[in-house]
Design an enzyme around this catalytic site. Sequence first.
Site, PDB file in Angstrom:
ATOM      1  N   ASP A 128       0.778  -1.338   0.139  1.00 39.16           N
ATOM      2  CA  ASP A 128       0.037  -0.085  -0.103  1.00 39.16           C
ATOM      3  C   ASP A 128       0.940   1.363  -0.218  1.00 39.16           C
ATOM      4  OD1 ASP A 128      -2.621  -1.011   0.536  1.00 39.16           O
ATOM      5  OD2 ASP A 128      -2.131  -2.028   2.181  1.00 39.16           O
ATOM      6  N   GLU A 151      -5.855   7.907   0.852  1.00 39.65           N
ATOM      7  CA  GLU A 151      -6.282   7.085   1.900  1.00 39.65           C
ATOM      8  C   GLU A 151      -5.130   6.881   3.163  1.00 39.65           C
ATOM      9  OE1 GLU A 151      -8.126   2.754   2.456  1.00 39.65           O
ATOM     10  OE2 GLU A 151      -9.167   3.853   0.959  1.00 39.65           O
ATOM     11  N   GLU A 152      -3.723   6.872   2.375  1.00 36.95           N
ATOM     12  CA  GLU A 152      -2.772   6.301   3.192  1.00 36.95           C
ATOM     13  C   GLU A 152      -2.190   7.512   4.055  1.00 36.95           C
ATOM     14  OE1 GLU A 152      -1.826   3.063   3.250  1.00 36.95           O
ATOM     15  OE2 GLU A 152      -3.514   2.726   2.023  1.00 36.95           O
ATOM     16  N   ASP A 170      -7.220   6.059  -3.770  1.00 38.69           N
ATOM     17  CA  ASP A 170      -7.111   4.932  -2.781  1.00 38.69           C
ATOM     18  C   ASP A 170      -6.180   4.360  -3.726  1.00 38.69           C
ATOM     19  OD1 ASP A 170      -6.878   2.639  -1.611  1.00 38.69           O
ATOM     20  OD2 ASP A 170      -9.128   2.274  -1.316  1.00 38.69           O
ATOM     21  N   LEU A 172      -4.274   1.510  -3.613  1.00 36.58           N
ATOM     22  CA  LEU A 172      -4.355   0.102  -3.935  1.00 36.58           C
ATOM     23  C   LEU A 172      -5.741  -0.507  -3.023  1.00 36.58           C
ATOM     24  CD1 LEU A 172      -3.144  -2.199  -5.537  1.00 36.58           C
ATOM     25  CD2 LEU A 172      -1.671  -2.644  -3.344  1.00 36.58           C
TER      26      LEU A 172
END
Length: 383
Positions: A128, A151-152, A170, A172
């Site tokens: 990710d 998102e990370e 996002d 992954l």
Amino acid sequence: MPLSSLSSRLILRHHPPRSLPPTSNRPPPHLRLLLAPFTRRRAFVCQPLAAATDDMAAAAAAASPPTLLEHMGQAGAAADLTVLVAHIQSACKRIAALVASPGNAELSRAKAGGGAVAAGRDAPKPLDELSNDIILSSVKSSGKVAVLASEENDQPIWISDDVPYVVVTDPLDGSRNIEVSIPTGTIFGIYNRLVELDHLPLEERAQLNSLQSGTRIVAAGFGAGTHAFTLDWSTGEFILTHPSLQIPPRGQIYSVNDARYFDWPEGLRKYIDTIRQGKGQHPKKYSARYVCSLVADFHRTLIYGGVAMNPRDQLRLVYEANPLSFLAEQAGGRGSDGKNRILSIQPVKLHQRLPLFLGSMEDVLELENYGDVQQKVNPGYEV
């Protein structure tokens, strides 16, 4: 869609071919990119790819489906947007290669602990993080992105002043499924930078640019119609394979984790029981299909119709629900939280979560009529 309001949401499905032996002659699985058209005209004039040397070559060139970037050029997309999509497309290819490599299996396993943003099933994994770095590097090098929200990351990243776009992503989606060769994917959305906010402090400016309503998306794996592009591994190009893709107005498939049935509210149980028995508005019995990978379940729903759902407050409005709902609407479907149109919801937090129901217009509207379909009881599921 108008060039001034292009927003691009990309869905790239990664199919890791771990189940194939190293000596297999079978071709690698396809990667599919779903993108909205770049004008509101539904008819496009296909130009030859190059000057033909004879009639046969000319006919072959004219018959060849356009690549993603050729399609954007034919549709009159803004030059800045084309540059940005080219860089995002390159990032997605790199992520796909990482996911597909059996040597990276260890990278798909969760790290010990978890970050402030994600915990438990959403705990960040090295793959990710690598995917996030690839997306960030690509949008930076495009020179077209003011802010990236991922998102990370806890907070959006301000990249540059006086450039036109905002990207949310996002990097992954569904990464916990990689070890079992279930499709994963990259989701992104492109918005116009809100120049009216330029006077605000940088941190506030970055936040508000990232919290735009889904109705403001400029392009998205779909828009004013839907076109699907599939990666041709022999050329490394995304090729137009499904022009003017439309979700059937009514399907015969529902997608949800039935193991949670006894925790569902009465309205959702009643809806599922009704369509299973063929006693709903559509007089046919529905079948269940559930992958537990959002991009995979949504992709199937786009093709076959029906409804894909997660009734819990689990999916992120900014990174998942808005982009995918935009794609669904542009393909003639609907995205809902069970009560309201997703794109009408104004985000108030970067990592805001909500239930998500995506799919055929008639199916989603029927489900909304049952009222109580949002699952509020959430007894700590691990998977």
